[in-house]
Design a protein around this motif. Structure first.
Motif, PDB file in Angstrom:
ATOM      1  N   GLN A  63       0.819  -1.226   0.000  1.00 25.33           N
ATOM      2  CA  GLN A  63       0.000   0.000   0.000  1.00 25.33           C
ATOM      3  C   GLN A  63       0.848   1.270   0.000  1.00 25.33           C
ATOM      4  O   GLN A  63       0.413   2.317  -0.448  1.00 25.33           O
ATOM      5  CB  GLN A  63      -0.855   0.047   1.273  1.00 25.33           C
ATOM      6  CG  GLN A  63      -2.079  -0.822   1.256  1.00 25.33           C
ATOM      7  CD  GLN A  63      -2.761  -0.755   2.620  1.00 25.33           C
ATOM      8  OE1 GLN A  63      -2.611  -1.660   3.429  1.00 25.33           O
ATOM      9  NE2 GLN A  63      -3.472   0.327   2.870  1.00 25.33           N
ATOM     10  N   SER A  64       2.054   1.148   0.568  1.00 26.62           N
ATOM     11  CA  SER A  64       2.886   2.340   0.771  1.00 26.62           C
ATOM     12  C   SER A  64       3.204   3.025  -0.559  1.00 26.62           C
ATOM     13  O   SER A  64       3.554   2.365  -1.548  1.00 26.62           O
ATOM     14  CB  SER A  64       4.182   1.922   1.470  1.00 26.62           C
ATOM     15  OG  SER A  64       5.099   2.979   1.425  1.00 26.62           O
ATOM     16  N   GLN A  65       3.112   4.348  -0.553  1.00 25.02           N
ATOM     17  CA  GLN A  65       3.443   5.133  -1.754  1.00 25.02           C
ATOM     18  C   GLN A  65       4.919   5.513  -1.777  1.00 25.02           C
ATOM     19  O   GLN A  65       5.360   6.273  -2.646  1.00 25.02           O
ATOM     20  CB  GLN A  65       2.618   6.443  -1.758  1.00 25.02           C
ATOM     21  CG  GLN A  65       1.113   6.250  -1.694  1.00 25.02           C
ATOM     22  CD  GLN A  65       0.583   5.566  -2.945  1.00 25.02           C
ATOM     23  OE1 GLN A  65       0.901   5.955  -4.055  1.00 25.02           O
ATOM     24  NE2 GLN A  65      -0.208   4.499  -2.755  1.00 25.02           N
ATOM     25  N   THR A  67       8.833   5.968  -2.247  1.00 24.80           N
ATOM     26  CA  THR A  67       9.698   5.711  -3.404  1.00 24.80           C
ATOM     27  C   THR A  67      11.139   5.489  -2.948  1.00 24.80           C
ATOM     28  O   THR A  67      12.012   5.202  -3.755  1.00 24.80           O
ATOM     29  CB  THR A  67       9.648   6.893  -4.393  1.00 24.80           C
ATOM     30  OG1 THR A  67       9.880   8.094  -3.660  1.00 24.80           O
ATOM     31  CG2 THR A  67       8.303   6.956  -5.100  1.00 24.80           C
TER      32      THR A  67
END
Ligand code: MRU
Length: 368
Positions: A63-65, A67
């Motif tokens: 789920q983590s966005q 980068t």
């Protein structure tokens, strides 16, 4: 029967609130939903919530966005706090989430797709190990089950309380598979009736001879010579061998001692918490009034009745004959012997994990 698994980017689990009336599988694609499912006991039982917690962490990673690796690690730490907070007593939950966080911290890559795949691999390994550990406990436990044994069992410790096979119920299953002639007294386990709803259901599916009893019948059966051994699981074992398990366990252990009946807790080493010196330091979960004032949807007590509902109790180690683990049966002195089996198990897991991580990392890199 598998209780919790990963499928196409989702965490799937059998909804234990609906058993035995309906077999329903729930799907979750957000780690916060997994935390909710643990809290609401869609999934329950210490090893099962450990695996659910680990899969919840993998969901959080996907789920983590983020980068960059550091940002992903921060998101995972936050998810761990949410998941761990779902239920306080079973140490397996934070053990499972920690294992995924530690893996993320140890794999030094900025390739976040690779890292996410490795975390999923680790959660799958944890779940598979749980099944293997349960089978090993089953084999170790055979020696404490005499032929023609009447076994008293509390709560649910079967496939449903684990990833598969079970802890105390795993020992019962192993004895049945080994051809021993056994019979199980199944405590109904008020207030949530895990014995009546789940253990009875599992034993009947396996065609293991059993009778469901009211919790209050256990003392009489022990006094009447109808019980040969008492078996239960645990949600946390302190360093001195004190055991937190489903409310009512303590009473059983005391009455068993009075009647000269052996008592065994069956626990994977992930349930042993050496940071907790003794039982009084184990957090005991308190749950809602409705569990006591209602049976299912039917209210049995007056409106607004004051209710106190501790979900677990502590059995002091002096009431235990032994603790059955995947590394063998631990006997007193528990403080020394628990430390020994925990170290053995940790070493085994660490070695397998190191080999698996190296192989997985190499394979994924080659595939790129
Ligand atoms: O509240 P629950 O149903 O999660 O409690 C479960 C138990 O107390 C089990 O006995 C324990 O988790 C050990 S089972 C493997």
């Amino acid at each position: 029967m598998r209780t919790v698994w990963w499928e196409e980017g989702q965490v799937k689990m059998i909804d234990q609130r609906r058993l035995p009336l309906e077999l329903v599988v729930q799907s979750f694609s957000d780690y916060r939903q997994v935390a909710w499912a643990i809290k609401e006991m869609v999934i329950r039982g210490a090893p099962a919530i450990g695996a659910a917690g680990a899969y919840g962490m993998v969901l959080a990673a996907y789920q983590s966005q983020a980068t960059a690796r550091d940002a992903l690690l921060a998101d995972l730490a936050q998810a761990k706090a949410v998941l761990d907070n779902a239920r306080p007593t079973a140490v397996n939950l934070s053990w499972g989430t920690q294992r995924i966080l530690t893996t993320a911290q140890e794999v030094n890559t900025e390739d976040l797709d690779l890292l996410r795949a490795i975390l999923l691999d680790e959660a799958e390994a944890l779940a598979e190990e749980d099944i293997e550990i349960n089978r090993r406990m089953g084999q170790h436990g055979l020696s404490v089950i005499p032929d023609n044994a009447n076994i008293l069992h509390h709560c649910n410790t079967g496939s449903l309380a684990t990833v598969d096979y079970g802890t105390a119920l795993g020992v019962i299953r192993a004895a049945h598979e080994a051809g021993k002639n056994i019979h199980v007294w199944v405590d109904e386990t008020r207030p949530r009736l895990q014995g009546a709803r789940l253990t009875a259901w599992e034993l009947m599916q396996e065609e293991i001879p059993m009778h469901l009893i009211a919790d209050n019948a256990a003392g009489y059966l022990m006094w009447a010579g109808k019980v040969d051994v008492v078996l239960f699981g645990a949600d946390r074992v302190a360093a001195n061998g004190d055991v937190a398990n489903k409310i009512g366990t303590y009473k059983l252990a005391v009455v068993a001692r009075e009647n000269g009946i052996p008592v065994y807790a069956v626990v994977p080493t992930s349930t042993i918490d050496l940071s907790i010196p003794s039982g009084e330091h184990i957090p005991i979960e308190e749950r809602g009034w409705e569990e006591v004032a209602k049976v299912g949807d039917c209210q049995i007590a007056p409106d607004n009745v004051p209710v106190y509902n501790p979900a677990f109790d502590i059995t002091p180690h002096r009431y235990l004959t032994g603790i059955i683990t995947e590394e063998g049966i631990v006997y007193p002195p528990f403080d020394v012997n628990l430390r020994r089996v925990k170290a053995l198990a940790e070493q085994r897991i660490a070695e397998r994990r190191k080999t698996r991580l190296a192989a997985r990392q190499a394979m994924l890199k080659r595939g790129k």
